[in-house]
Structure formats: structure tokens, C-alpha cells
Design a protein around this motif. Structure first.
Motif, PDB file in Angstrom:
ATOM      1  N   LEU A  48      69.676  52.099  41.841  1.00 41.44           N
ATOM      2  CA  LEU A  48      69.016  51.003  42.553  1.00 41.44           C
ATOM      3  C   LEU A  48      69.239  49.732  41.754  1.00 41.44           C
ATOM      4  CD1 LEU A  48      65.612  52.737  43.361  1.00 41.44           C
ATOM      5  CD2 LEU A  48      67.658  52.609  44.803  1.00 41.44           C
ATOM      6  N   ASP A 105      71.033  58.276  42.973  1.00 41.14           N
ATOM      7  CA  ASP A 105      71.685  56.999  43.250  1.00 41.14           C
ATOM      8  C   ASP A 105      71.088  55.905  42.376  1.00 41.14           C
ATOM      9  OD1 ASP A 105      73.229  58.241  45.163  1.00 41.14           O
ATOM     10  OD2 ASP A 105      72.192  57.349  46.880  1.00 41.14           O
ATOM     11  N   VAL A 161      68.820  50.358  50.310  1.00 39.72           N
ATOM     12  CA  VAL A 161      67.861  51.195  49.590  1.00 39.72           C
ATOM     13  C   VAL A 161      67.352  52.353  50.450  1.00 39.72           C
ATOM     14  CG1 VAL A 161      65.656  51.192  48.355  1.00 39.72           C
ATOM     15  CG2 VAL A 161      67.282  49.313  48.030  1.00 39.72           C
ATOM     16  N   SER A 202      69.262  55.599  50.179  1.00 37.54           N
ATOM     17  CA  SER A 202      69.414  56.181  48.849  1.00 37.54           C
ATOM     18  C   SER A 202      69.002  57.649  48.806  1.00 37.54           C
ATOM     19  CB  SER A 202      68.568  55.407  47.837  1.00 37.54           C
ATOM     20  OG  SER A 202      69.000  54.074  47.766  1.00 37.54           O
ATOM     21  N   HIS A 203      69.687  58.365  47.925  1.00 34.17           N
ATOM     22  CA  HIS A 203      69.402  59.773  47.655  1.00 34.17           C
ATOM     23  C   HIS A 203      69.095  59.909  46.166  1.00 34.17           C
ATOM     24  CE1 HIS A 203      70.810  60.981  51.601  1.00 34.17           C
ATOM     25  NE2 HIS A 203      71.855  60.163  51.425  1.00 34.17           N
ATOM     26  N   SER A 262      75.666  54.585  45.645  1.00 31.57           N
ATOM     27  CA  SER A 262      75.756  56.028  45.732  1.00 31.57           C
ATOM     28  C   SER A 262      76.599  56.575  44.581  1.00 31.57           C
ATOM     29  CB  SER A 262      76.401  56.409  47.064  1.00 31.57           C
ATOM     30  OG  SER A 262      76.620  57.795  47.117  1.00 31.57           O
ATOM     31  N   TYR A 308      67.199  56.308  41.233  1.00 35.02           N
ATOM     32  CA  TYR A 308      66.279  56.761  42.273  1.00 35.02           C
ATOM     33  C   TYR A 308      65.989  58.243  42.097  1.00 35.02           C
ATOM     34  CZ  TYR A 308      64.167  57.348  46.868  1.00 35.02           C
ATOM     35  OH  TYR A 308      63.297  57.625  47.890  1.00 35.02           O
ATOM     36  N   SER A 343      71.581  49.569  46.784  1.00 36.69           N
ATOM     37  CA  SER A 343      71.739  50.797  46.022  1.00 36.69           C
ATOM     38  C   SER A 343      73.214  51.136  45.905  1.00 36.69           C
ATOM     39  CB  SER A 343      70.977  51.958  46.676  1.00 36.69           C
ATOM     40  OG  SER A 343      71.582  52.311  47.899  1.00 36.69           O
TER      41      SER A 343
END
Length: 116
Positions: free
Chosen positions: A68, A66, A59, A62-63, A114, A82, A112
Motif C-alpha cells: 500500500l 500487496d 486499494v 488489494s490482497h 500487487s 496489506y 496499491s
């Protein structure tokens, strides 16, 4: 890849979805956001979503955009998108309504995925 996923997700606030997977699939498909090497539509099934992301990670990595996930990769039970800054958009489990939510130690994703 278009970057309108956030506008589409925000437009869903307050709407009802039968599952968090259905909401995420709708946003990703409507925005035409695709993970690397993905050729079809995003599935509303949570287990399928774990296979459709480009890379599974933690997590903190994360960007925005992304996914979750809550649960284990082989059996997730919830998913959200996210947004950044400790916020995510998902279907609230209690009332099936899309809400902006805050990551807390009481409701923290397990991993998460991507999307880029």
C-alpha cells in the motif's frame, strides 16, 4: 514464492526502521517474496518499490501481501504491507516503529501494488 512474509512482518512489530521502505524491503527480501518477473532484491527506496510491484491498482483491489502506497506513483512518501481485513503493517511515521495499523479515512493509501 514462500508465504512466510506475514510471520516475518509480525516478528518486526515494535522494532525501529529508519523508513517504511526499509521495513518493506526487509520483509520481502527475507521472505523471498518476489513480484512476477522480478530478478533482484527489493529496494528500500519508495520510488523503486513502485516499479518492482507486478501491477499498480486501487486499494480495494488489494490482497494480503500487496504493498500500500501513500502519495503519487512518481513520488510516494510511505508504504506498508496489506494484511487483510482493513489492516496493514508499516513503520509508524511518528516514532519509526513497526506497528499493525488500521486503514481509516484519515490515513488511507493512494494506490496499491500487487506482489503476485
Amino acid at each position: 514464492m514462500t508465504n512466510n512474509w506475514l510471520d516475518i512482518a509480525l516478528a518486526q512489530l515494535g522494532k525501529k526502521y529508519h523508513s517504511s521502505g526499509a521495513f518493506v524491503a526487509f520483509v520481502m527480501n527475507a521472505s523471498q517474496k518476489q513480484a512476477v518477473n522480478q530478478t533482484g532484491d527489493w529496494s528500500p527506496e519508495l520510488i523503486d518499490l513502485t516499479h518492482e510491484v507486478y501491477q499498480v491498482g486501487t486499494v480495494p483491489e488489494s490482497h494480503p501481501g500487496d504493498l500500500l502506497f501513500w502519495g503519487i506513483a512518481q513520488q510516494p512518501y510511505s508504504v506498508g504491507i496489506y494484511v487483510g481485513g482493513g489492516h496493514f503493517i508499516s513503520v509508524n511515521e511518528r516514532d519509526a516503529t513497526v506497528k499493525m495499523q488500521i486503514l481509516t479515512h484519515n490515513w488511507y493509501p493512494t494506490f496499491s501494488g500487487s506482489t503476485s
